[in-house]
Write an enzyme that holds these catalytic residues in place. Structure first.
Site, PDB file in Angstrom:
ATOM      1  N   ARG A 176       0.766  -1.333   0.085  1.00 19.62           N
ATOM      2  CA  ARG A 176      -0.182   0.003   0.131  1.00 19.62           C
ATOM      3  C   ARG A 176       0.762   1.279  -0.175  1.00 19.62           C
ATOM      4  NH1 ARG A 176      -4.193  -1.255   3.795  1.00 19.62           N
ATOM      5  NH2 ARG A 176      -4.145  -3.173   2.928  1.00 19.62           N
ATOM      6  N   THR A 177       1.781   1.478   0.817  1.00 19.89           N
ATOM      7  CA  THR A 177       2.701   2.479   0.682  1.00 19.89           C
ATOM      8  C   THR A 177       3.612   2.844  -0.697  1.00 19.89           C
ATOM      9  OG1 THR A 177       3.247   2.154   2.944  1.00 19.89           O
ATOM     10  CG2 THR A 177       4.613   3.773   1.908  1.00 19.89           C
ATOM     11  N   ARG A 212      12.295   2.607   1.668  1.00 14.41           N
ATOM     12  CA  ARG A 212      11.889   2.020   2.683  1.00 14.41           C
ATOM     13  C   ARG A 212      13.110   0.765   3.074  1.00 14.41           C
ATOM     14  NH1 ARG A 212       6.061  -0.720   4.027  1.00 14.41           N
ATOM     15  NH2 ARG A 212       6.000   1.288   4.739  1.00 14.41           N
ATOM     16  N   HIS A 254       7.831   6.677  10.324  1.00 19.26           N
ATOM     17  CA  HIS A 254       7.100   6.353   8.890  1.00 19.26           C
ATOM     18  C   HIS A 254       6.443   7.857   8.757  1.00 19.26           C
ATOM     19  CE1 HIS A 254       4.831   5.085   5.478  1.00 19.26           C
ATOM     20  NE2 HIS A 254       4.160   3.716   5.897  1.00 19.26           N
TER      21      HIS A 254
END
Lengths: 184, 310
Positions: B55-56, B105, B133
């Site tokens: 999703r990110t 990430r 985050h």
């Protein structure tokens, strides 16, 4: 040390002047379009929004029908994002009507290089395909960098690039005024 | 704004306000028929994900596409990293393509910061280890402001695996900065050491912790990080810490429930809660897109003063 001195600040238009000009521009728009049917007014953030709503109100009063007005922020369509040190503050876009097939009266307080108007037309086209876009400005100060001209002009004010034109509206600045500053 | 977004700690309250007000404008763009603006035409972004993420990564990629940025996705299992290339060489190689944004990430805390020290591109932290985050905290803050008007003075309960949660850390920094009463609710094994030094209230009892809460933020039990005997079973966890309608009764009647996703239904949150009107979980998804567009936009201004050296 580099030092800028404001050597002159001169009022060009006062509240009454601005009121008369808006009234004249509204009449011109109504005359040229033979009424207000299918006309929507869109003001460019930030200076054009108050002007747009006043022109729309005046047009409504002349023809006795509702003339909708909208606000358009053009930050996302600017051509100078690459060369700015900080990004422009993004203000509200609120176009609450369908612009397809309509005649859009695009409104800004000052026309200068023409780049804002180019960006505004790009932004408008992403909302739909208007039948026509006409441009109304309170002040035309010259120095165009693009082949763009206004259809309705409140006042032509020849300027040098070193001068600053400021348009104040009650809605935002508590006073209606246009003034010029010369910086040397 | 600065060149990079690495940590919420680097942002002032004015920076946070600017990001949120810009995100509101981008949310309007996302409601148009044509959801794309030419703002970052000619810019290039690379999404460099050393950890699995759906999703990110999707959210960043869509945000970039909506801004007309060209996007490259660099996923580690298919990349030169598995062939032994160092992080430094990977970044320098990517930068040689003329990339403007690197979204990172990484499973290790501090990697985005390290990269920001030697990269010329804007670095955006998309989650580093158990550290931070930041875009998640910003989208959560945006969602709270949208529903509650402001953050200051709200009782915000963060429930669950605080220890492993970079989402919790970034939210703690962001929400306390904006004046919220932040409560952390977790079993002792899932509370990190030293967290009491932050401006938060700690509860090891769910019922007490969510009393009069305006916002309840549930965290995912990260099964992939649970090798150390932090929990007995997920069933037991749900019995004590899972958010159910009944346990929510002591919160304010207009409480909103948030979850950063992906959810484990029946572990940290009951279906009857995440499908209820209290849930703002899908608002978080769309707000995430708007916030990431805002961050990309605000970081994209010309870096005239930036020297680009260590």
């Amino acid at each position: 040390m580099l030092c800028f001195n404001v050597v002159m600040k001169k009022e060009l238009l006062n509240e009454n002047d601005i009121g008369r000009i808006i009234s004249r521009m509204a009449h011109e728009i109504v005359e040229r379009n033979r009424g207000c049917k299918g006309l929507n007014v869109v003001g460019i953030q930030q200076g054009g929004v108050a002007l747009a709503s006043r022109i729309a109100q005046k047009m409504s009063a002349i023809e006795n029908i509702e003339v909708p007005s909208a606000s358009l922020d053009i930050s996302f369509y600017r051509d100078d994002l690459d060369i700015r040190k900080t990004q422009p503050v993004v203000r509200k876009t609120n176009v609450p009507f369908d612009i397809n097939g309509k005649t859009i009266i695009l409104v800004d307080d000052v026309i200068y290089t023409g780049r804002t108007v180019r960006a505004a037309m790009g932004a408008l086209m992403d909302f739909g395909r208007p039948a026509q876009i006409q441009l109304a400005v309170l002040i035309d100060r010259g120095h165009r960098e693009l082949p763009i001209s206004a259809d309705y002009i409140g006042k032509n004010i020849p300027t040098s690039k070193a001068e600053i034109i400021k348009v104040l509206f009650k809605e935002r600045d508590q006073v209606d005024q246009v003034y010029i500053q010369r910086v040397e | 704004m600065y060149k990079d977004l690495i940590s919420i700690k680097d942002l002032s309250t004015q920076d946070i306000d600017l990001i949120i007000s810009t995100a509101i404008s981008f949310k309007e763009v996302l409601q148009r028929d044509i959801k794309k603006v030419p703002t970052l035409r000619g810019k290039t972004a690379i999404n460099l994900f050393f950890e699995p993420s759906t999703r990110t990564k999707t959210s960043f990629e869509l945000a970039q596409k909506r801004l007309s940025t060209d996007v490259i996705n660099f996923t580690v299992p298919t990349s030169s990293v598995v062939k032994g290339e160092s992080l430094f060489d990977t970044i320098k190689t990517i930068e040689a393509y003329g990339v403007d944004f690197i979204i990172i990430r990484h499973q290790s805390s501090g990697v985005p910061y390290l990269v920001s020290r030697f990269a010329n591109a804007s670095i955006i932290n998309a989650g580093d280890g158990i550290n931070e985050h930041p875009t998640q905290a910003l989208l959560d803050t945006f969602t709270i402001i949208e529903r509650k008007g402001a953050v200051a003075g709200l009782n915000i309960a963060i429930v669950g695996d605080i220890f492993h949660s970079r989402v919790a850390r970034s939210n703690i920094y962001c929400l306390t900065k904006l004046g919220a009463n932040v409560r952390l609710i977790a079993p002792n094994t899932l509370l990190p050491k030293g967290i009491e030094n932050e401006n938060v209230h700690i509860y090891t009892n769910l019922d007490k912790g969510i009393k009069d809460a305006d916002v309840i933020m549930t965290l995912r039990i990260q099964k992939e990080r649970q090798s150390g005997g932090f929990l007995s079973t997920t069933e037991e966890y749900f019995r004590f810490w899972g958010l159910t309608r009944k346990k929510m009764a002591s919160a304010k009647p207009d409480v909103i429930v948030m979850h950063p996703g992906p959810m484990n239904r029946g572990v940290e949150i009951a279906s009857e809660v995440c499908d209820s009107l209290h849930s703002v979980i899908y608002d978080q998804v769309v707000n995430g897109l708007a916030v990431r567009m805002a961050v990309l936009y605000l970081l994209s201004s010309a870096k005239l003063n930036y020297t680009g050296s260590l």
